[in-house]
Scaffold this active site. Sequence first.
Site, PDB file in Angstrom:
ATOM      1  N   ALA A 137       0.801  -1.135  -0.099  1.00  0.00           N
ATOM      2  CA  ALA A 137       0.029  -0.104   0.032  1.00  0.00           C
ATOM      3  C   ALA A 137       0.820   1.277  -0.246  1.00  0.00           C
ATOM      4  CB  ALA A 137      -0.978   0.008   1.093  1.00  0.00           C
ATOM      5  N   ALA A 138       2.200   1.163  -0.199  1.00  0.00           N
ATOM      6  CA  ALA A 138       2.973   2.427   0.011  1.00  0.00           C
ATOM      7  C   ALA A 138       2.644   3.251  -1.429  1.00  0.00           C
ATOM      8  CB  ALA A 138       4.376   1.861  -0.296  1.00  0.00           C
ATOM      9  N   GLY A 139       2.371   2.481  -2.507  1.00  0.00           N
ATOM     10  CA  GLY A 139       1.809   3.300  -3.894  1.00  0.00           C
ATOM     11  C   GLY A 139       0.568   3.872  -3.609  1.00  0.00           C
ATOM     12  N   ASP A 140      -0.449   3.063  -2.839  1.00  0.00           N
ATOM     13  CA  ASP A 140      -1.721   3.606  -2.479  1.00  0.00           C
ATOM     14  C   ASP A 140      -1.533   4.999  -1.585  1.00  0.00           C
ATOM     15  OD1 ASP A 140      -2.510   1.619  -4.013  1.00  0.00           O
ATOM     16  OD2 ASP A 140      -2.888   0.172  -2.154  1.00  0.00           O
TER      17      ASP A 140
HETATM   18  O1  RIB Z   1      -1.671  -1.900  -3.143  1.00  0.00           O
HETATM   19  C1  RIB Z   1      -2.055  -3.027  -2.128  1.00  0.00           C
HETATM   20  C2  RIB Z   1      -3.349  -3.565  -2.305  1.00  0.00           C
HETATM   21  O2  RIB Z   1      -3.113  -4.293  -3.546  1.00  0.00           O
HETATM   22  C3  RIB Z   1      -3.882  -4.322  -1.211  1.00  0.00           C
HETATM   23  O3  RIB Z   1      -4.186  -3.830  -0.035  1.00  0.00           O
HETATM   24  C4  RIB Z   1      -4.530  -5.667  -2.068  1.00  0.00           C
HETATM   25  O4  RIB Z   1      -5.697  -5.522  -1.579  1.00  0.00           O
HETATM   26  C5  RIB Z   1      -4.069  -5.377  -3.360  1.00  0.00           C
HETATM   27  O5  RIB Z   1      -5.482  -4.589  -3.930  1.00  0.00           O
END
Ligand code: RIB
Length: 313
Positions: free
Chosen positions: A242-245
């Site tokens: 989730a770093a990119g998120d």
């Molecule tokens: O970017 C991380 C996410 O990728 C995770 O939370 C997983 O659910 C996938 O969608």
Amino acid sequence: MIAVVGSLNLDLVVPAPHHPVPGETVLGGDLARHPGGKGANQAVAAARLGAPVAMVGRVGDDAEGGRLLAALGDAGVDTGRVARTAGVATGHALITVDPAGENTIVVSPGANSRLTADDCHSAADQLGAAAVTVLQREVPDEANEAAARLAGGTVLYNPAPAVTGATVPPGVDLLVPNRTELAALTGRPVPTTLDEVASAARRLTGPGAVLVTLGEDGVLLVEGGSHLHLPAYPVEPVDTTAAGDAFCGALAVALAEGAGLEAATRWASAAAAVSTTRAGAQPSLPHRAEVHEVYARTGNAVAAVGGKERGES
Ligand code: RIB
């Protein structure tokens, strides 16, 4: 306001001594279940940084779907446009994390794959009013294309996960791929040097700017004929999931607040850095004070160590 159109997954996470190769069984550690999904993570990332956020997506009518909606609600995200699909499982992600914090992920999209253009039309008010609309690739392209058409503000597209032959929806202003996703979009080998990354990004016509996330190498901002390299903030990663998120959510917040692209990128890099110091997807996403602390404390240190490299071509 920020609108996020995208996926919601329940993440099943196992720490492992190393990632298995085909045919190999690896004994890992204890299973953890976290709310995740790239779309939901980006929505939570933006909400934790103080933005009003509306999410458009789909979950199943199962217990997992209820849990994911509750997690978004707890973070302050408006879930009024997250529909529940009867008879289809909520999305799940199977994640392994090695001792260096690197992950591998397999997603079972479930209800995410049922998101339609009509779902986006039902959220036309939110998409039209949003200063930034954030999209990724864990939902069908038709939904992303409709959302990009309906968006009234900046459209940020994170083309994850990478699939060769994928295209960028018309109307995208800002593209945020990593190296692998850039290669998939250009149909060329994964670029390694910064010049290769810049030249691959310039092959993509349409978006006004391309921000290539490079993990521990930072971010390359490619706009027109120039590119700017921003090194990563120095942290000890525990889990890069989730770093990119975190980066996309924070970038959306900074842009919605009127920051310029370079300043917004630095802020988003700080958010991504903080997220890697904690385990899990949504549990790792930082609050505003934490991002500001890293941004303020290490901004000068980063400049002193390497500063920025600007290239023209
Ligand atoms: O970017 C991380 C996410 O990728 C995770 O939370 C997983 O659910 C996938 O969608």
